[in-house]
Design an enzyme around this catalytic site. Sequence first.
Site, PDB file in Angstrom:
ATOM      1  N   HIS A  99       0.969  -1.143   0.153  1.00 35.99           N
ATOM      2  CA  HIS A  99       0.166   0.261  -0.130  1.00 35.99           C
ATOM      3  C   HIS A  99       1.084   0.864  -0.173  1.00 35.99           C
ATOM      4  CE1 HIS A  99       1.044  -0.021   4.286  1.00 35.99           C
ATOM      5  NE2 HIS A  99       0.819   1.121   4.101  1.00 35.99           N
TER       6      HIS A  99
HETATM    7  C1  UD1 Z   1      -2.308   5.180   6.077  1.00 32.28           C
HETATM    8  C2  UD1 Z   1      -0.590   5.436   6.710  1.00 32.28           C
HETATM    9  C3  UD1 Z   1       0.739   4.664   6.956  1.00 32.28           C
HETATM   10  C4  UD1 Z   1      -0.266   2.906   6.539  1.00 32.28           C
HETATM   11  C5  UD1 Z   1      -1.567   3.185   6.156  1.00 32.28           C
HETATM   12  C6  UD1 Z   1      -1.836   1.326   6.689  1.00 32.28           C
HETATM   13  C7  UD1 Z   1       0.132   7.221   6.671  1.00 32.28           C
HETATM   14  C8  UD1 Z   1       1.163   9.106   6.318  1.00 32.28           C
HETATM   15  N1  UD1 Z   1      -0.207   6.812   6.179  1.00 32.28           N
HETATM   16  O1  UD1 Z   1      -1.848   4.929   4.497  1.00 32.28           O
HETATM   17  O2  UD1 Z   1       1.520   5.143   7.440  1.00 32.28           O
HETATM   18  O3  UD1 Z   1       0.243   1.921   6.513  1.00 32.28           O
HETATM   19  O4  UD1 Z   1      -2.379   3.839   6.869  1.00 32.28           O
HETATM   20  O5  UD1 Z   1      -3.253   0.825   6.033  1.00 32.28           O
HETATM   21  O6  UD1 Z   1      -1.081   8.646   7.846  1.00 32.28           O
HETATM   22  N2  UD1 Z   1      -8.869   4.413   2.025  1.00 32.28           N
HETATM   23  C9  UD1 Z   1     -10.521   4.022   2.048  1.00 32.28           C
HETATM   24  N3  UD1 Z   1     -11.038   3.785   3.722  1.00 32.28           N
HETATM   25  C10 UD1 Z   1     -10.710   4.210   4.548  1.00 32.28           C
HETATM   26  C11 UD1 Z   1      -9.427   4.156   4.460  1.00 32.28           C
HETATM   27  C12 UD1 Z   1      -8.129   5.217   3.179  1.00 32.28           C
HETATM   28  O7  UD1 Z   1     -10.838   4.357   1.513  1.00 32.28           O
HETATM   29  O8  UD1 Z   1     -11.048   3.811   5.637  1.00 32.28           O
HETATM   30  C13 UD1 Z   1      -8.179   5.193   0.763  1.00 32.28           C
HETATM   31  C14 UD1 Z   1      -8.466   6.577   0.356  1.00 32.28           C
HETATM   32  O9  UD1 Z   1      -8.866   6.346  -0.808  1.00 32.28           O
HETATM   33  C15 UD1 Z   1      -7.779   7.015   1.141  1.00 32.28           C
HETATM   34  C16 UD1 Z   1      -6.182   6.043   0.600  1.00 32.28           C
HETATM   35  O10 UD1 Z   1      -6.859   4.886   0.730  1.00 32.28           O
HETATM   36  O11 UD1 Z   1      -7.533   8.020   0.025  1.00 32.28           O
HETATM   37  C17 UD1 Z   1      -5.591   6.212   1.712  1.00 32.28           C
HETATM   38  O12 UD1 Z   1      -5.799   6.263   2.365  1.00 32.28           O
HETATM   39  P1  UD1 Z   1      -4.949   7.547   3.785  1.00 32.28           P
HETATM   40  O13 UD1 Z   1      -5.204   6.986   5.089  1.00 32.28           O
HETATM   41  O14 UD1 Z   1      -4.678   8.792   2.742  1.00 32.28           O
HETATM   42  O15 UD1 Z   1      -2.813   6.785   3.754  1.00 32.28           O
HETATM   43  P2  UD1 Z   1      -3.300   5.578   4.107  1.00 32.28           P
HETATM   44  O16 UD1 Z   1      -2.319   4.742   2.367  1.00 32.28           O
HETATM   45  O17 UD1 Z   1      -4.190   4.487   4.458  1.00 32.28           O
END
Ligand code: UD1
Length: 366
Positions: free
Chosen positions: A201
Amino acid sequence: MHILHVVGARPNFMKAAPVIRGLRSRPDITQSLVHTGQHYDANMSDVFFSQLEIPAPDENLGVGSGSHAQQTAQVISRLEPVLLDRRPDIVVVYGDVNSTMAAALVCSKLLIRVAHVEAGLRSFDREMPEEINRVVTDRLADLLFTPSEDGDKNLVNEGVAAEKIHRVGNVMIDTLTRLLPLAKACPKNGFSSRFALVTLHRPSNVDDPGVLESILKSLSNVSGDLDVVFPVHPRTRQRIGALGLRLDNLHLLDPLPYIEFLSLQTRATVVITDSGGIQEETTYLGIPCLTVRNNTERPITVTVGTNVLVGQNPVALTAEVSKVLGGNAKPGAIPPLWDGHAAQRIADVLESLPLSSPSALQASLR
Ligand code: UD1
């Protein structure tokens, strides 16, 4: 003493759970829990609260997704009034996600003490957003709980006073050891007895279509030798969808609950990942781990554990899988203090703290 915990994203939940549990039996401590809402899908958040028996949050800030700046800013502005209202003596933050750094920043401006669980880890790679979060959080924290000796050394090298640093071990392993019996009791999955378990991811692996396609092709090659089981993070699911590739030879699943995923880890022939926590869990379990990154903030998983960094190099990945299949996986051991009791050590330190001075809090409220 009122201790307020802030969590936001999936990897925070397995770290906070044992600390909240460890403090529960301490008579002089009251606790509250704030979920920032950085992760909000049921299978990225709710199921972890129920499996890990974390109490329902007292507040959910509902920040959701956005750019790093937007997400961080939302946590900052929504957390401040909660802290002013609840007035905790100390706030505990976990790991290295955006919510962690944002919470540490709000607290430090309000003169509320911050304890950082999983302090001191460094990849020395500022292109990784989490590295910025680690450096800033540790700079602001008053108490730094480290999982391993490298964490202490990094902090001392950065000028952190030794008395702020407490090497307590790895709280992730507290959760793992508690739930391992349930994971082992899970029914066997329908995959063949030899399988690779994959998670990816990191933006560096999934946001560039060329890089992602090359990694997926290596996984397809590997699938000739063993089943490839891949629970897909929502971010990665979006990026794979955009590529429009047929991936019939990979078993793509939705993100799994903690116990089911741990069950797969215990039974996997090899784990291929870019996660931080999974490098640690495989080290504890003695399962070979191939990390699709050029560096790691958890070097002890390489020096002591079963972890091998393969970078984004498809040749290295397939060569390392062949080694595992040939019975030549890197051997490993369990690092010191990864013993299931890290949270008790954290609770002991927190319980022994003097209460915060009312004058400091008053000053912050002016
Ligand atoms: C975040 C953390 C990362 C961790 C990861 C575990 C930061 C910078 N990154 O990354 O360190 O390893 O979590 O999962 O804080 N999304 C959904 N549903 C959710 C959450 C996210 O659909 O419940 C999608 C959204 O499109 C979002 C993308 O995933 O934009 C990324 O989510 P985000 O929380 O920005 O970062 P992660 O890649 O999950």
